[in-house]
Design an enzyme around this catalytic site. Structure first.
Site, PDB file in Angstrom:
ATOM      1  N   CYS A 115     -11.643   4.295  -0.432  1.00  0.00           N
ATOM      2  CA  CYS A 115     -10.991   2.996  -0.264  1.00  0.00           C
ATOM      3  C   CYS A 115      -9.849   3.254   0.693  1.00  0.00           C
ATOM      4  O   CYS A 115      -8.865   3.889   0.322  1.00  0.00           O
ATOM      5  CB  CYS A 115     -10.477   2.425  -1.581  1.00  0.00           C
ATOM      6  SG  CYS A 115      -9.574   0.882  -1.306  1.00  0.00           S
TER       7      CYS A 115
ATOM      8  N   CYS B 119      -6.453   1.182  -0.475  1.00  0.00           N
ATOM      9  CA  CYS B 119      -5.713   1.553  -1.680  1.00  0.00           C
ATOM     10  C   CYS B 119      -6.545   2.565  -2.461  1.00  0.00           C
ATOM     11  O   CYS B 119      -6.650   3.707  -2.041  1.00  0.00           O
ATOM     12  CB  CYS B 119      -5.328   0.331  -2.507  1.00  0.00           C
ATOM     13  SG  CYS B 119      -6.624  -0.919  -2.661  1.00  0.00           S
ATOM     14  N   SER B 120      -7.145   2.162  -3.568  1.00  0.00           N
ATOM     15  CA  SER B 120      -7.838   3.156  -4.385  1.00  0.00           C
ATOM     16  C   SER B 120      -9.020   2.556  -5.140  1.00  0.00           C
ATOM     17  O   SER B 120      -9.369   3.029  -6.212  1.00  0.00           O
ATOM     18  CB  SER B 120      -6.847   3.763  -5.375  1.00  0.00           C
ATOM     19  OG  SER B 120      -6.253   2.725  -6.136  1.00  0.00           O
ATOM     20  N   CYS B 121      -9.642   1.494  -4.585  1.00  0.00           N
ATOM     21  CA  CYS B 121     -10.767   0.853  -5.270  1.00  0.00           C
ATOM     22  C   CYS B 121     -11.879   1.876  -5.522  1.00  0.00           C
ATOM     23  O   CYS B 121     -12.184   2.703  -4.669  1.00  0.00           O
ATOM     24  CB  CYS B 121     -11.296  -0.314  -4.446  1.00  0.00           C
ATOM     25  SG  CYS B 121     -10.042  -1.577  -4.177  1.00  0.00           S
TER      26      CYS B 121
HETATM   27 FE    FE Z   1      -8.577  -0.140  -3.008  1.00  0.00          FE
END
Ligand code: FE
Length: 195
Positions: free
Chosen positions: A103, A106-108
């Protein structure tokens, strides 16, 4: 005390803790929702591994999975999850193509199927570099791919999460589905390792 009362009390406490954490800017509401969802749903890479083992042993399931993973994983009692509905897409490694997920924003991450995400997945270094130089980054994970292997990097969003369907290792023809699932690691589901 009855279970219902206990549940209501725990809910109130969780709500209060959420409000406190958000007020102090420790964690964004959406991220916290994801953590709580993961906790309540038994998020684990064992879930993703079950999906992979079924796809390896059931060609019709594999086809349905690649066409519509969101629906197909419900056959195993699993759900993509998330507070907002998430679409799951499963991308298949072959003899010629390798897939890896990231991602960049961000951090999906498909937390229910892969368990809590590793810290490197959220790191600036991984998020920026895997897109620019996937072969080098995978090499640092110890995954050296042939020069002619095409690498596809899938950038997750809050709406769409990806999971890699790794290649079934040679010499596993005699293994049962549960034994196959035990071979599948979290990193193989991200694409930073092979099985
Ligand atoms: Fe994300």
């Amino acid at each position: 005390m009855s279970g219902t009362h206990t549940d209501a009390r725990i809910s109130r406490q969780v709500r209060r803790l959420e409000t406190l954490l958000e007020e102090r800017g420790i964690v964004a509401g959406a991220a916290l929702d994801e953590v709580i969802d993961a906790f309540l749903s038994g998020a684990s890479p064992a879930n993703g591994a079950r999906v992979v083992a079924r796809a390896w042993t059931d060609p019709a399931f594999r086809e349905r999975l690649l066409a519509d993973a969101t629906t197909t994983i419900t056959e195993l009692g699993l759900a993509a999850g998330g507070v907002q509905p998430q679409r799951l897409r499963v991308v298949e490694n072959t003899a010629h193509t390798h897939n890896v997920i990231v991602c960049t924003l961000c951090s999906c991450y498909p937390i229910r199927l892969l368990g809590p995400s590793p810290s490197w997945y959220k790191s600036e270094a991984y998020r920026s570099r895997v897109v620019r130089e996937p072969r080098a980054v995978l090499g640092e994970f110890g995954l050296t791919l042939p020069e002619d292997m095409e690498i596809t990097v899938w950038d997750s969003t809050s709406e769409t999460r990806y999971m890699v369907l790794p290649r079934r290792p040679e010499g596993t023809e005699g293994l049962a589905e549960e034994e196959l699932a035990a071979l599948v690691t979290r990193n193989a589901l991200i694409g930073t390792a092979a099985v």
